[in-house]
Design a protein around this motif. Structure first.
Motif, PDB file in Angstrom:
ATOM      1  N   PRO A 431       0.804  -1.231   0.000  1.00 57.40           N
ATOM      2  CA  PRO A 431       0.000   0.000   0.000  1.00 57.40           C
ATOM      3  C   PRO A 431       0.835   1.278   0.000  1.00 57.40           C
ATOM      4  O   PRO A 431       0.451   2.272  -0.616  1.00 57.40           O
ATOM      5  N   GLN A 432       1.978   1.240   0.692  1.00 56.79           N
ATOM      6  CA  GLN A 432       2.805   2.449   0.754  1.00 56.79           C
ATOM      7  C   GLN A 432       3.408   2.778  -0.610  1.00 56.79           C
ATOM      8  O   GLN A 432       3.406   3.943  -1.038  1.00 56.79           O
ATOM      9  N   ILE A 433       3.921   1.772  -1.303  1.00 55.70           N
ATOM     10  CA  ILE A 433       4.488   2.015  -2.637  1.00 55.70           C
ATOM     11  C   ILE A 433       3.382   2.440  -3.602  1.00 55.70           C
ATOM     12  O   ILE A 433       3.577   3.329  -4.435  1.00 55.70           O
ATOM     13  N   TYR A 434       2.229   1.790  -3.483  1.00 54.96           N
ATOM     14  CA  TYR A 434       1.102   2.143  -4.349  1.00 54.96           C
ATOM     15  C   TYR A 434       0.689   3.594  -4.118  1.00 54.96           C
ATOM     16  O   TYR A 434       0.422   4.329  -5.081  1.00 54.96           O
ATOM     17  N   LEU A 435       0.617   4.013  -2.868  1.00 52.18           N
ATOM     18  CA  LEU A 435       0.252   5.393  -2.544  1.00 52.18           C
ATOM     19  C   LEU A 435       1.235   6.377  -3.174  1.00 52.18           C
ATOM     20  O   LEU A 435       0.825   7.391  -3.752  1.00 52.18           O
ATOM     21  N   PHE A 436       2.525   6.082  -3.074  1.00 55.91           N
ATOM     22  CA  PHE A 436       3.533   6.972  -3.665  1.00 55.91           C
ATOM     23  C   PHE A 436       3.376   7.027  -5.183  1.00 55.91           C
ATOM     24  O   PHE A 436       3.455   8.096  -5.791  1.00 55.91           O
ATOM     25  N   SER A 437       3.145   5.861  -5.800  1.00 56.36           N
ATOM     26  CA  SER A 437       2.990   5.831  -7.254  1.00 56.36           C
ATOM     27  C   SER A 437       1.758   6.622  -7.692  1.00 56.36           C
ATOM     28  O   SER A 437       1.808   7.363  -8.678  1.00 56.36           O
ATOM     29  N   MET A 438       0.644   6.494  -6.958  1.00 52.85           N
ATOM     30  CA  MET A 438      -0.567   7.242  -7.309  1.00 52.85           C
ATOM     31  C   MET A 438      -0.388   8.736  -7.072  1.00 52.85           C
ATOM     32  O   MET A 438      -0.952   9.561  -7.807  1.00 52.85           O
ATOM     33  N   SER A 439       0.389   9.111  -6.073  1.00 50.56           N
ATOM     34  CA  SER A 439       0.664  10.533  -5.841  1.00 50.56           C
ATOM     35  C   SER A 439       1.444  11.128  -7.011  1.00 50.56           C
ATOM     36  O   SER A 439       1.173  12.260  -7.435  1.00 50.56           O
ATOM     37  N   CYS A 440       2.399  10.358  -7.536  1.00 48.28           N
ATOM     38  CA  CYS A 440       3.169  10.816  -8.699  1.00 48.28           C
ATOM     39  C   CYS A 440       2.280  10.898  -9.942  1.00 48.28           C
ATOM     40  O   CYS A 440       2.315  11.887 -10.693  1.00 48.28           O
ATOM     41  N   ILE A 441       1.497   9.841 -10.167  1.00 46.64           N
ATOM     42  CA  ILE A 441       0.607   9.811 -11.336  1.00 46.64           C
ATOM     43  C   ILE A 441      -0.383  10.965 -11.281  1.00 46.64           C
ATOM     44  O   ILE A 441      -0.620  11.667 -12.277  1.00 46.64           O
ATOM     45  N   ALA A 442      -0.998  11.169 -10.111  1.00 44.61           N
ATOM     46  CA  ALA A 442      -2.030  12.201  -9.970  1.00 44.61           C
ATOM     47  C   ALA A 442      -1.451  13.594 -10.189  1.00 44.61           C
ATOM     48  O   ALA A 442      -2.094  14.444 -10.818  1.00 44.61           O
ATOM     49  N   PHE A 443      -0.228  13.849  -9.676  1.00 50.39           N
ATOM     50  CA  PHE A 443       0.383  15.163  -9.898  1.00 50.39           C
ATOM     51  C   PHE A 443       0.688  15.371 -11.375  1.00 50.39           C
ATOM     52  O   PHE A 443       0.466  16.463 -11.918  1.00 50.39           O
ATOM     53  N   TRP A 444       1.186  14.334 -12.027  1.00 49.90           N
ATOM     54  CA  TRP A 444       1.483  14.430 -13.453  1.00 49.90           C
ATOM     55  C   TRP A 444       0.214  14.740 -14.249  1.00 49.90           C
ATOM     56  O   TRP A 444       0.225  15.590 -15.147  1.00 49.90           O
ATOM     57  N   ILE A 445      -0.881  14.064 -13.896  1.00 50.48           N
ATOM     58  CA  ILE A 445      -2.167  14.329 -14.549  1.00 50.48           C
ATOM     59  C   ILE A 445      -2.618  15.765 -14.279  1.00 50.48           C
ATOM     60  O   ILE A 445      -3.052  16.484 -15.191  1.00 50.48           O
ATOM     61  N   ASN A 446      -2.496  16.203 -13.035  1.00 55.10           N
ATOM     62  CA  ASN A 446      -2.961  17.548 -12.677  1.00 55.10           C
ATOM     63  C   ASN A 446      -2.135  18.638 -13.345  1.00 55.10           C
ATOM     64  O   ASN A 446      -2.636  19.735 -13.603  1.00 55.10           O
ATOM     65  N   SER A 447      -0.858  18.353 -13.624  1.00 57.75           N
ATOM     66  CA  SER A 447      -0.017  19.342 -14.301  1.00 57.75           C
ATOM     67  C   SER A 447      -0.452  19.560 -15.747  1.00 57.75           C
ATOM     68  O   SER A 447      -0.106  20.580 -16.358  1.00 57.75           O
ATOM     69  N   MET A 448      -1.205  18.615 -16.300  1.00 58.49           N
ATOM     70  CA  MET A 448      -1.723  18.756 -17.666  1.00 58.49           C
ATOM     71  C   MET A 448      -3.199  19.133 -17.693  1.00 58.49           C
ATOM     72  O   MET A 448      -3.654  19.830 -18.596  1.00 58.49           O
ATOM     73  N   PHE A 449      -3.947  18.655 -16.698  1.00 56.91           N
ATOM     74  CA  PHE A 449      -5.381  18.961 -16.611  1.00 56.91           C
ATOM     75  C   PHE A 449      -5.626  19.717 -15.303  1.00 56.91           C
ATOM     76  O   PHE A 449      -5.890  19.120 -14.271  1.00 56.91           O
ATOM     77  N   TYR A 450      -5.490  21.011 -15.363  1.00 53.93           N
ATOM     78  CA  TYR A 450      -5.584  21.843 -14.164  1.00 53.93           C
ATOM     79  C   TYR A 450      -6.778  22.788 -14.271  1.00 53.93           C
ATOM     80  O   TYR A 450      -7.322  23.018 -15.355  1.00 53.93           O
ATOM     81  N   LYS A 451      -7.189  23.325 -13.146  1.00 52.09           N
ATOM     82  CA  LYS A 451      -8.288  24.299 -13.098  1.00 52.09           C
ATOM     83  C   LYS A 451      -7.923  25.365 -12.077  1.00 52.09           C
ATOM     84  O   LYS A 451      -8.036  25.152 -10.865  1.00 52.09           O
TER      85      LYS A 451
END
Length: 529
Positions: A431-451
């Motif tokens: 779960p800890q590694i998964y959480l870190f990976s999702m935090s990276c993925i989500a930030f990358w997504i937000n840097s392209m799809f922002y509001k």
């Protein structure tokens, strides 16, 4: 009705519910989540309503089948209360349009009426999801036209009581939160209590079984408890022809009128109290020089996070749910007397780590971290801030927010799994590694799809493309891990499945961390303020 009031009412409804704008991307970011919530919420509500109704229909309690309708109305009232508390400040008293509204030739009662109607229509959305399927199912099975009338009245009036208490509690919570550091912990406790009530109710329902036969009286008692979440619905259970329905409608209309008078009478005072000492988090070059870029950015991200109830509550939901789900499972499993069932449950218990993984990835803070820069994004871009440090601070903030929840959930999981190295290692590390990976993925997504252009926090969090896309990625990501972990486990090779799963999440975490480092500068540079 004055012309000014009509114009104010029309503008308010247009701002909240008019989707004919030219900005199709903004419309989609609002409509798509609402449509998905309506479809899945209505389907789930219909399933539960049908199960409850058919159970009572097949028993001696057939004549009391309408209790399902009132129970669903009670659940919708509980949800409306919780969501209403988070919206009261920005909608009723803390809006940025106070000076403009105060200058209009419109009474305070008219202003509060318009604002309450906007909140009321939002709460009615949740009510329809719960009550409409139950109304149709109960009316068709019971063949009682009067129950159809009850359903219509519940859809129209059941949001009023939770709206009143949301106004009172929301004002108190917002007043405290704005004046004390980490005052939003009150909102967190309130929200956790809500989730606990819902999940504990599910536990009671599961515990109502007696062997292979379901205890119908236990279900009836549970439905009665749900009904008390909106006490006014108890009037509809009285058997006096149409009289209870009339009294129910009149009482709710009187409450609405009293609410408008009370809030209008206190409007100026409450607005002053809630906005007089409002804090603003800004980029200050002095802090950056004293603490260093990374620590200054991280501290600012945490302050921004804990000062927003919407941001905080929406992103800790997965962590709270993972803990509560596992606790309910433990209590439920320990109440089972069948040795064979216990043996089977012990064998599948290690796979519940996937539940933690799925819950925590649904809404990580980094999915909307850039959104919360809002109109102050220009400050960050005008200062000599290293964008890689900026990205790291938001990813670390996102990880640290949910990591404690993940750790607690992992500890709970190990209580009812077989105590061996691979089970414990998987429960804590995956779960800890998964959480870190999702935090990276989500930030990358937000840097392209922002509001960045939003008028309230709901737009930045819930009506955000970044949050929606990261949630869908979480579903797909978890589905892959389910296949990789469960298939070898079914064949008796849980060790192999666990190793493969850990390898996959580790590769994904490292890969997206590298991707963020390489692309964050370019993505942030092209963000339009």
């Amino acid at each position: 009705m004055s012309k000014s009031f009509k114009s104010l009412f029309k503008v308010s409804l247009s701002q909240s519910f008019d989707f004919r704008r030219k900005d199709k991307a903004k419309n989609a970011s609002i409509l798509v989540p609402l449509i998905l919530i309506f479809i899945f919420g209505t389907l789930l509500s219909a399933i539960y309503s049908f199960i409850f109704s058919i159970t009572l229909y097949s028993s001696e309690y057939k004549s009391q089948m309408n209790i399902v309708l009132y129970a669903m109305a009670g659940l919708s009232s509980l949800l409306a209360l919780v969501t209403g508390v988070t919206k009261v400040k920005g909608t009723l008293f803390g809006g940025n349009d106070y000076d403009l509204l105060a200058s209009l030739p419109v009474s305070k009662k008219s202003i509060i009426f318009v604002k309450l109607i906007s909140l009321y229509l939002m709460q009615t959305f949740y009510t329809i999801i719960f009550v409409l399927p139950a109304t149709l199912i109960v009316t068709i099975l019971g063949k009682q036209p009067l129950w159809l009338l009850d359903g219509v009245l519940l859809i129209l009036f059941s949001p009023i009581i939770p709206l009143f208490f949301a106004g009172v509690f929301g004002t108190i919570v917002s007043f405290i939160s704005d004046r004390f550091r980490f005052g939003n912990i009150i909102s967190v406790i309130f929200y956790i209590a809500f989730l606990g009530v819902v999940m504990y109710s599910s536990f009671i329902l599961n515990s109502s079984g007696n062997g292979d036969e379901m205890d119908v009286s236990g279900i009836l008692n549970l439905l009665n408890i749900f009904g008390w979440f909106n006490p006014a619905t108890k009037l509809l259970t009285l058997n006096y022809l149409i009289l209870p329905q009339v009294i129910y409608g009149v009482l709710n209309l009187c409450l609405l009128g009293g609410m408008i008078w009370l809030f209008a009478h206190c409007y100026d005072s409450i607005h002053f109290l809630m906005t007089a000492t409002k804090s603003h988090q800004k980029y200050v070059e002095k802090n950056i020089k004293q603490k260093g870029q990374f620590m200054a950015l991280l501290a600012l991200d945490f302050k921004r996070y804990f000062s927003s109830k919407m941001y905080l509550l929406n992103t800790i939901t997965g962590g709270v749910m993972s803990i509560l789900c596992l606790v309910i499972m433990i209590v439920t499993f320990r109440s089972i007397d069948n040795p064979e069932a216990i043996t089977i449950l012990n064998q599948i218990a290690p796979f519940f780590v996937l539940l933690i993984v799925w819950c925590i990835g649904m809404s990580v803070p980094s999915a909307v971290a850039i959104n919360f820069e809002g109109k102050t994004m220009w400050q960050m871009k005008s200062l000599p801030i290293n964008y890689k440090q900026y990205a790291k601070s938001k990813i670390l903030m996102s990880y640290l927010i949910l990591a404690p929840f993940v750790l607690i959930a992992s500890c709970v999981l190990t209580i009812f799994t077989e105590k061996n190295f691979i089970n414990i290692f998987t429960a804590f590390v995956l779960p800890q590694i998964y959480l870190f990976s999702m935090s990276c993925i989500a930030f990358w997504i937000n840097s392209m799809f922002y509001k960045l252009k939003w008028s309230n926090e709901t737009e930045a969090v819930k009506n955000s493309a970044g949050m929606l896309i990261s949630m869908l990625i979480d579903f797909a990501y978890t589905a892959v891990l389910c296949v990789v972990l469960i298939l070898p486990g079914i064949l008796g090779y849980f060790f192999i499945g666990a190793i493969l799963t850990l390898c996959i999440v580790s590769v994904v975490a490292i890969s997206f961390y590298v991707i963020v480092k390489k692309t964050c500068c370019r993505n942030i540079n092209i963000i339009e303020v």
